[in-house]
Write a protein that holds these residues in place. Structure first.
Motif, PDB file in Angstrom:
ATOM      1  N   ALA A 275       0.836  -1.206   0.000  1.00 19.68           N
ATOM      2  CA  ALA A 275       0.000   0.000   0.000  1.00 19.68           C
ATOM      3  C   ALA A 275       0.871   1.256   0.000  1.00 19.68           C
ATOM      4  CB  ALA A 275      -0.932  -0.002   1.207  1.00 19.68           C
ATOM      5  N   ALA A 276       1.956   1.230   0.755  1.00 22.71           N
ATOM      6  CA  ALA A 276       2.858   2.381   0.789  1.00 22.71           C
ATOM      7  C   ALA A 276       3.572   2.548  -0.550  1.00 22.71           C
ATOM      8  CB  ALA A 276       3.866   2.217   1.923  1.00 22.71           C
ATOM      9  N   GLU A 277       3.979   1.447  -1.166  1.00 19.71           N
ATOM     10  CA  GLU A 277       4.605   1.528  -2.485  1.00 19.71           C
ATOM     11  C   GLU A 277       3.647   2.131  -3.503  1.00 19.71           C
ATOM     12  OE1 GLU A 277       7.793  -1.955  -3.151  1.00 19.71           O
ATOM     13  OE2 GLU A 277       5.745  -2.677  -2.790  1.00 19.71           O
ATOM     14  N   GLN A 278       2.398   1.694  -3.464  1.00 18.78           N
ATOM     15  CA  GLN A 278       1.404   2.208  -4.413  1.00 18.78           C
ATOM     16  C   GLN A 278       1.133   3.690  -4.203  1.00 18.78           C
ATOM     17  OE1 GLN A 278      -1.818  -0.531  -3.639  1.00 18.78           O
ATOM     18  NE2 GLN A 278      -1.031  -2.066  -5.075  1.00 18.78           N
ATOM     19  N   ALA A 279       1.416   4.181  -3.004  1.00 18.30           N
ATOM     20  CA  ALA A 279       1.275   5.601  -2.714  1.00 18.30           C
ATOM     21  C   ALA A 279       2.522   6.385  -3.099  1.00 18.30           C
ATOM     22  CB  ALA A 279       0.962   5.809  -1.227  1.00 18.30           C
ATOM     23  N   GLY A 280       3.498   5.713  -3.719  1.00 18.24           N
ATOM     24  CA  GLY A 280       4.698   6.384  -4.188  1.00 18.24           C
ATOM     25  C   GLY A 280       5.779   6.559  -3.138  1.00 18.24           C
ATOM     26  N   LEU A 281       5.769   5.718  -2.080  1.00 19.75           N
ATOM     27  CA  LEU A 281       6.702   5.873  -0.969  1.00 19.75           C
ATOM     28  C   LEU A 281       7.804   4.814  -0.951  1.00 19.75           C
ATOM     29  CD1 LEU A 281       4.026   6.558   1.816  1.00 19.75           C
ATOM     30  CD2 LEU A 281       5.316   8.244   0.487  1.00 19.75           C
ATOM     31  N   GLY A 282       7.865   3.999  -1.981  1.00 20.32           N
ATOM     32  CA  GLY A 282       8.797   2.885  -1.989  1.00 20.32           C
ATOM     33  C   GLY A 282      10.256   3.271  -1.920  1.00 20.32           C
ATOM     34  N   HIS A 283      10.592   4.495  -2.360  1.00 17.90           N
ATOM     35  CA  HIS A 283      11.988   4.934  -2.368  1.00 17.90           C
ATOM     36  C   HIS A 283      12.446   5.423  -1.001  1.00 17.90           C
ATOM     37  CE1 HIS A 283       9.607   8.578  -2.695  1.00 17.90           C
ATOM     38  NE2 HIS A 283      10.675   9.290  -2.361  1.00 17.90           N
ATOM     39  N   LEU A 284      11.506   5.541  -0.047  1.00 19.99           N
ATOM     40  CA  LEU A 284      11.840   6.008   1.294  1.00 19.99           C
ATOM     41  C   LEU A 284      12.150   4.823   2.205  1.00 19.99           C
ATOM     42  CD1 LEU A 284       9.054   8.726   1.608  1.00 19.99           C
ATOM     43  CD2 LEU A 284      11.493   9.087   1.107  1.00 19.99           C
ATOM     44  N   GLY A 285      12.389   5.105   3.480  1.00 23.20           N
ATOM     45  CA  GLY A 285      12.704   4.046   4.425  1.00 23.20           C
ATOM     46  C   GLY A 285      11.483   3.239   4.843  1.00 23.20           C
ATOM     47  N   PHE A 286      11.728   2.189   5.590  1.00 26.13           N
ATOM     48  CA  PHE A 286      10.677   1.279   6.026  1.00 26.13           C
ATOM     49  C   PHE A 286       9.569   2.013   6.771  1.00 26.13           C
ATOM     50  CE2 PHE A 286       8.873  -2.058   8.760  1.00 26.13           C
ATOM     51  CZ  PHE A 286       8.692  -3.084   7.844  1.00 26.13           C
ATOM     52  N   SER A 287       9.931   3.043   7.525  1.00 24.40           N
ATOM     53  CA  SER A 287       8.958   3.772   8.342  1.00 24.40           C
ATOM     54  C   SER A 287       7.967   4.571   7.518  1.00 24.40           C
ATOM     55  CB  SER A 287       9.683   4.713   9.303  1.00 24.40           C
ATOM     56  OG  SER A 287      10.439   5.679   8.572  1.00 24.40           O
ATOM     57  N   ALA A 288       8.197   4.721   6.229  1.00 20.19           N
ATOM     58  CA  ALA A 288       7.294   5.508   5.389  1.00 20.19           C
ATOM     59  C   ALA A 288       5.890   4.918   5.344  1.00 20.19           C
ATOM     60  CB  ALA A 288       7.859   5.617   3.973  1.00 20.19           C
ATOM     61  N   GLN A 289       5.745   3.669   5.719  1.00 22.47           N
ATOM     62  CA  GLN A 289       4.404   3.074   5.817  1.00 22.47           C
ATOM     63  C   GLN A 289       3.489   3.883   6.730  1.00 22.47           C
ATOM     64  OE1 GLN A 289       4.505  -1.425   6.413  1.00 22.47           O
ATOM     65  NE2 GLN A 289       6.603  -0.822   6.888  1.00 22.47           N
ATOM     66  N   ALA A 290       4.087   4.579   7.685  1.00 27.26           N
ATOM     67  CA  ALA A 290       3.295   5.363   8.628  1.00 27.26           C
ATOM     68  C   ALA A 290       2.415   6.381   7.912  1.00 27.26           C
ATOM     69  CB  ALA A 290       4.211   6.076   9.617  1.00 27.26           C
ATOM     70  N   GLY A 294      -1.391   5.830   8.900  1.00 23.65           N
ATOM     71  CA  GLY A 294      -2.005   6.827   9.772  1.00 23.65           C
ATOM     72  C   GLY A 294      -2.811   7.878   9.045  1.00 23.65           C
ATOM     73  N   SER A 295      -3.049   7.695   7.746  1.00 22.99           N
ATOM     74  CA  SER A 295      -3.694   8.749   6.964  1.00 22.99           C
ATOM     75  C   SER A 295      -5.130   9.012   7.389  1.00 22.99           C
ATOM     76  CB  SER A 295      -3.662   8.394   5.475  1.00 22.99           C
ATOM     77  OG  SER A 295      -4.344   7.156   5.243  1.00 22.99           O
ATOM     78  N   ALA A 296      -5.794   8.005   7.958  1.00 23.63           N
ATOM     79  CA  ALA A 296      -7.200   8.182   8.352  1.00 23.63           C
ATOM     80  C   ALA A 296      -7.348   8.637   9.797  1.00 23.63           C
ATOM     81  CB  ALA A 296      -7.965   6.872   8.149  1.00 23.63           C
ATOM     82  N   MET A 297      -6.229   8.750  10.518  1.00 20.99           N
ATOM     83  CA  MET A 297      -6.311   9.095  11.934  1.00 20.99           C
ATOM     84  C   MET A 297      -6.176  10.597  12.135  1.00 20.99           C
ATOM     85  SD  MET A 297      -4.034   6.174  13.827  1.00 20.99           S
ATOM     86  CE  MET A 297      -4.411   6.919  15.425  1.00 20.99           C
ATOM     87  N   PRO A 298      -7.002  11.189  13.021  1.00 21.86           N
ATOM     88  CA  PRO A 298      -6.842  12.613  13.333  1.00 21.86           C
ATOM     89  C   PRO A 298      -5.590  12.833  14.160  1.00 21.86           C
ATOM     90  CG  PRO A 298      -8.494  11.634  14.754  1.00 21.86           C
ATOM     91  CD  PRO A 298      -8.114  10.579  13.746  1.00 21.86           C
ATOM     92  N   ASP A 299      -4.896  13.937  13.905  1.00 19.19           N
ATOM     93  CA  ASP A 299      -3.705  14.261  14.673  1.00 19.19           C
ATOM     94  C   ASP A 299      -4.079  14.938  15.986  1.00 19.19           C
ATOM     95  OD1 ASP A 299      -1.880  13.302  12.807  1.00 19.19           O
ATOM     96  OD2 ASP A 299      -1.944  15.179  11.671  1.00 19.19           O
ATOM     97  N   LYS A 300      -3.188  14.844  16.946  1.00 17.89           N
ATOM     98  CA  LYS A 300      -3.362  15.595  18.180  1.00 17.89           C
ATOM     99  C   LYS A 300      -3.189  17.083  17.904  1.00 17.89           C
ATOM    100  CE  LYS A 300      -2.440  13.290  22.553  1.00 17.89           C
ATOM    101  NZ  LYS A 300      -1.489  13.212  23.669  1.00 17.89           N
ATOM    102  N   THR A 301      -3.985  17.872  18.558  1.00 16.84           N
ATOM    103  CA  THR A 301      -3.833  19.319  18.479  1.00 16.84           C
ATOM    104  C   THR A 301      -2.806  19.762  19.513  1.00 16.84           C
ATOM    105  OG1 THR A 301      -5.653  19.617  20.034  1.00 16.84           O
ATOM    106  CG2 THR A 301      -6.190  19.613  17.696  1.00 16.84           C
ATOM    107  N   PRO A 302      -2.287  20.989  19.405  1.00 18.74           N
ATOM    108  CA  PRO A 302      -1.211  21.428  20.314  1.00 18.74           C
ATOM    109  C   PRO A 302      -1.570  21.366  21.790  1.00 18.74           C
ATOM    110  CG  PRO A 302      -1.355  22.900  18.432  1.00 18.74           C
ATOM    111  CD  PRO A 302      -2.519  21.968  18.325  1.00 18.74           C
ATOM    112  N   ASP A 303      -2.876  21.458  22.145  1.00 23.27           N
ATOM    113  CA  ASP A 303      -3.226  21.423  23.564  1.00 23.27           C
ATOM    114  C   ASP A 303      -3.383  20.015  24.102  1.00 23.27           C
ATOM    115  OD1 ASP A 303      -5.563  20.598  22.409  1.00 23.27           O
ATOM    116  OD2 ASP A 303      -6.834  22.144  23.296  1.00 23.27           O
ATOM    117  N   GLY A 304      -3.058  19.010  23.263  1.00 23.90           N
ATOM    118  CA  GLY A 304      -3.099  17.630  23.723  1.00 23.90           C
ATOM    119  C   GLY A 304      -4.402  16.928  23.443  1.00 23.90           C
TER     120      GLY A 304
END
Length: 308
Positions: A275-290, A294-304
């Motif tokens: 899935a990460a390769e199909q997203a064009g991330l294959g040339h990056l490191g193993f961690s690029a899967q993140a 994590g694309s569907a997860m909301p990020d934490k805001t600065p106040d936690g």
């Protein structure tokens, strides 16, 4: 000390739920000098704990009203709330729920408890009943820092390496789901899958054990590199790319399946890398899967807090 509803804090701690884990909690508290009252939906389990420092409670109301700290260790959040529902006045009492569930369930239980006047801590136990009371045992808590500080000496008798990880109530369950289940259980299952194949192929157990130690040392280093990359979003590498790892994994999967071995966990890992390769991330490191994981997860805001 008198409770606001007129009862007295007779015991240091009330333990609600006397299964294997709840019983271990009650016994450990008593062994460390705390007076304990115990309640269980089936009374004989609480009565089995009766001793010099543990007293079975006659009712759930009596148990809750007799202590400033109530520790509930019941199978689910739903069952916990059902058991505690008869108690409507929790003012002056801290409810600590130790169990696994979803972050939403933890949040809902917090709201339920606070609506009845309780302060609330949520916790997850990283271990088995036999680990309770040992210095290296861990219970992760989330909730108000002042509530944790108030009860920290008592709670640390249950597990010496316990800590408050966040003031956001759902976070203990987020860590439990992500690291305890998502990592530890999956990693152990992956090792079992791999070791079974290798050992059944006739490789000596001494070789497997030695190479496993080497792999764990590499994993320890790679784990720190990965968390840093996920945090910063920097996945560039001058070592092995994600696609290099993926191709090696595909070759290994073919070899395993040629021998009739299903290798389901390896196959799932390849799906993530693909899935990460199909997203064009294959040339990056193993961690690029993140980036895809994590694309569907909301990020934490600065106040936690979170955008969810």
């Amino acid at each position: 000390m008198t409770h606001t509803n007129g009862s007295f804090h007779t015991y240091d701690v009330a333990v609600i739920g006397c299964g294997l884990m709840g019983s271990a909690l009650a016994r450990t508290l008593a062994a460390n000098g705390h007076t304990v009252t115990a309640w269980n939906r089936t009374p004989h389990r609480a009565h089995a704990l009766a001793g010099e420092s543990i007293t079975p409670a006659l009712s759930i109301r009596a148990a809750v009203r007799s202590s400033r700290l109530v520790i509930a260790c019941i199978s689910t959040y739903e069952a916990t709330v059902q058991a505690l529902e008869p108690v409507t006045d929790w003012h002056g009492t801290t409810l600590t729920v130790l169990g696994s569930g979803t972050p939403d369930q933890a949040q809902q239980t917090q709201h339920w408890a606070e609506g009845r006047g309780a302060t609330y801590l949520d916790g997850v136990i990283l271990g088995h009943p036999g680990d309770i009371g040992t210095p290296g045992a861990v219970i992760l808590y989330s909730g108000p820092p002042d509530t944790w500080t108030e009860h920290e000496p008592t709670l640390k008798t249950l597990a010496g390496a316990s800590r408050l990880i966040s003031q956001q109530t759902p976070d203990a369950n987020r860590v439990d789901a992500g690291l305890s289940a998502g990592f530890f259980i999956t990693a152990l299952a992956a090792f079992t899958e791999a070791a079974t194949y290798v050992l059944k192929s006739g490789i000596p157990v001494t070789v497997v054990d030695e190479l496993t130690e080497l792999a764990l040392e590499i994993l320890r280093s790679e784990a720190k590199t990965t968390t840093a990359a996920i945090t910063t979003g920097k996945h560039e590498t001058d070592q092995a790319t994600l696609s290099t790892h993926a191709e090696g994994a595909r070759v290994a999967l073919a070899a395993l399946r040629e021998s009739g071995y299903p290798a389901r966990i390896l196959a799932a890992a390849i799906d993530n890398m693909t899935a990460a390769e199909q997203a064009g991330l294959g040339h990056l490191g193993f961690s690029a899967q993140a980036e895809t994981l994590g694309s569907a997860m909301p990020d934490k805001t600065p106040d936690g807090t979170r955008d969810d």
